[in-house]
Design an enzyme around this catalytic site. Structure first.
Site, PDB file in Angstrom:
ATOM      1  N   GLY A  36      13.620  -5.595 -27.138  1.00  0.00           N
ATOM      2  CA  GLY A  36      14.371  -6.963 -27.037  1.00  0.00           C
ATOM      3  C   GLY A  36      13.786  -8.279 -27.836  1.00  0.00           C
ATOM      4  O   GLY A  36      12.653  -8.114 -28.251  1.00  0.00           O
ATOM      5  N   HIS A  37      14.514  -9.067 -27.970  1.00  0.00           N
ATOM      6  CA  HIS A  37      14.028 -10.258 -28.897  1.00  0.00           C
ATOM      7  C   HIS A  37      12.909 -10.924 -28.262  1.00  0.00           C
ATOM      8  O   HIS A  37      12.959 -11.097 -26.849  1.00  0.00           O
ATOM      9  CB  HIS A  37      15.161 -11.289 -29.010  1.00  0.00           C
ATOM     10  CG  HIS A  37      16.013 -11.937 -27.748  1.00  0.00           C
ATOM     11  ND1 HIS A  37      17.325 -12.593 -27.729  1.00  0.00           N
ATOM     12  CD2 HIS A  37      15.446 -11.812 -26.616  1.00  0.00           C
ATOM     13  CE1 HIS A  37      17.679 -12.799 -26.692  1.00  0.00           C
ATOM     14  NE2 HIS A  37      16.552 -12.533 -25.731  1.00  0.00           N
ATOM     15  N   ASN A  38      12.189 -11.493 -28.829  1.00  0.00           N
ATOM     16  CA  ASN A  38      10.913 -12.325 -28.363  1.00  0.00           C
ATOM     17  C   ASN A  38       9.852 -11.611 -27.810  1.00  0.00           C
ATOM     18  O   ASN A  38       9.080 -11.946 -27.249  1.00  0.00           O
ATOM     19  CB  ASN A  38      11.186 -13.688 -27.665  1.00  0.00           C
ATOM     20  CG  ASN A  38      12.094 -14.624 -28.558  1.00  0.00           C
ATOM     21  OD1 ASN A  38      13.441 -14.645 -28.342  1.00  0.00           O
ATOM     22  ND2 ASN A  38      11.315 -15.202 -29.416  1.00  0.00           N
ATOM     23  N   HIS A  65      20.340 -16.075 -33.864  1.00  0.00           N
ATOM     24  CA  HIS A  65      18.894 -15.681 -33.909  1.00  0.00           C
ATOM     25  C   HIS A  65      18.148 -16.281 -35.021  1.00  0.00           C
ATOM     26  O   HIS A  65      18.442 -15.485 -36.254  1.00  0.00           O
ATOM     27  CB  HIS A  65      18.653 -14.320 -33.529  1.00  0.00           C
ATOM     28  CG  HIS A  65      18.807 -13.808 -32.149  1.00  0.00           C
ATOM     29  ND1 HIS A  65      19.912 -14.109 -31.300  1.00  0.00           N
ATOM     30  CD2 HIS A  65      17.927 -13.220 -31.048  1.00  0.00           C
ATOM     31  CE1 HIS A  65      19.996 -13.586 -30.094  1.00  0.00           C
ATOM     32  NE2 HIS A  65      18.828 -13.139 -29.932  1.00  0.00           N
TER      33      HIS A  65
END
Length: 351
Positions: free
Chosen positions: A256-258, A215
């Protein structure tokens, strides 16, 4: 106020209170029946309204009390309720009494517990890090290469801030927090043992060689945001994870991511947001809500606790259920199911 953990070490007088609440001292004078030496009156305790006494402060939100037994102290209240209080109680007019009480509590805590800033000798600070004025860094905390800690920020013990992070002014970071790949704006508060900026749960299945994808995005946290204890907020995969201004995040929340969470959102405990969830401005959700990846929730929407959200919703939605839907539709479905169950029981009893 619990004296075992919180002992008053300062006195707060009426002048200070009026400044904190941004009201004029003349306004305080105008709603009290006496004015002599009013500016010399101070508080040295915070109490519930039922325990109000001399030199203590409380607030009044409703009028369901035995007012005859309370005849001293200082009280924050709306002007319309002043008539209920004894003439000897110092009345402090404010449109939101609980908010006013909270502002003074915050002033007290910062003055008593966050005022003695120092860098503990066991803290590990890289020589390339930049530390602003009046910064506290507690025991066994780590500040990595090229990181920036701006003025008046309080970092408690056992905090880990990795390289190149930026922490804004007037932030509070409690014990055990881990921060990586993150930029925090001013006045952000992070409670104990939260983890910010770690990689998200992104991978491509590949039999026994499956690995998490690197990431390379960041985590951006806006001004005035509060993050509770034991939260995890992933950094972005390629783009950034973004938390807006004045977002309130309860304990034990996963983001979570993004994900993008716009200003003024409220997220209660045990909420889980999968990757790339987009919460528009002023979304409010109860505890134990789960939202599937790549879902958008429109601004000013409300999500009932324990809802499981698998579809996007437009602004001003009121959502509930599993799977989540318009709350009124969900209530109708539940009512219909209960009615059908009663009918089935009735038929069974007849047989």
């Amino acid at each position: 106020m619990n004296k075992h953990f919180l002992n008053f070490k300062c006195k707060i007088n009426i002048n200070e209170i009026s400044k904190i609440l941004n009201i004029s001292f003349d306004e305080v004078l105008s709603v009290n029946n006496f004015s002599s030496n009013l500016d010399k009156i101070y508080i040295n305790d915070f109490v519930p309204f039922k325990d109000l006494k001399e030199n203590s402060l409380s607030f009044l939100n409703n009028t369901n009390y035995d007012f005859g037994s309370i005849s001293s102290g200082l009280c924050i209240l709306e002007k319309k309720n002043i008539k209920f209080l004894h003439q000897n109680i110092i009345k402090i007019p404010f449109k939101s009494p609980k908010l006013g009480f909270s502002k003074i509590l915050e002033y007290y805590v910062s003055k008593n517990f966050l005022n003695n800033h120092s860098i503990h000798p066991t803290a590990i600070i890289d020589e390339t890090a930049k530390i602003g004025k009046n910064v506290n860094i507690g025991p066994y905390s780590l500040v990595g290469k090229r990181s920036v800690i701006n003025d008046n920020t309080y970092i408690s013990e056992r905090v880990s801030i990795s390289q190149d992070c930026i922490i804004g002014k007037n932030c509070i970071i409690e014990p055990g927090v881990v921060i990586e790949f993150s930029i925090l704006d001013d006045s952000v508060k992070i409670a104990s043992n939260s983890v910010l900026g770690k990689p998200g749960f992104g991978f491509v299945p590949n039999d026994y060689d499956t690995k998490l994808m690197p990431h390379v995005g960041s985590l951006l946290v806006g001004k005035g945001t509060n993050i509770g204890s034991n939260c995890t907020i992933d950094r972005g995969f390629i783009d950034n994870t973004i938390i807006g201004k004045s977002v309130m995040i309860d304990n034990q929340v996963h983001i979570g991511h993004n994900c993008i969470i716009e200003d003024l959102c409220i997220i209660a405990g045990q909420v889980g947001l999968s990757g790339s969830v987009y919460l528009e401005k002023n979304v409010r959700m109860g505890g134990d809500v789960s939202i599937k990846d790549n879902i958008t929730i429109g601004e000013n929407s409300i999500i009932a606790g324990a809802s499981k959200v698998f579809n996007s919703f437009p602004k001003n939605s009121v959502i509930g259920g599993s799977p989540a839907q318009n709350l009124n539709d969900w209530k109708k479905i539940i009512a219909s199911q209960r009615l059908n169950l009663k009918k089935q029981r009735f038929k069974t009893d007849d047989n």
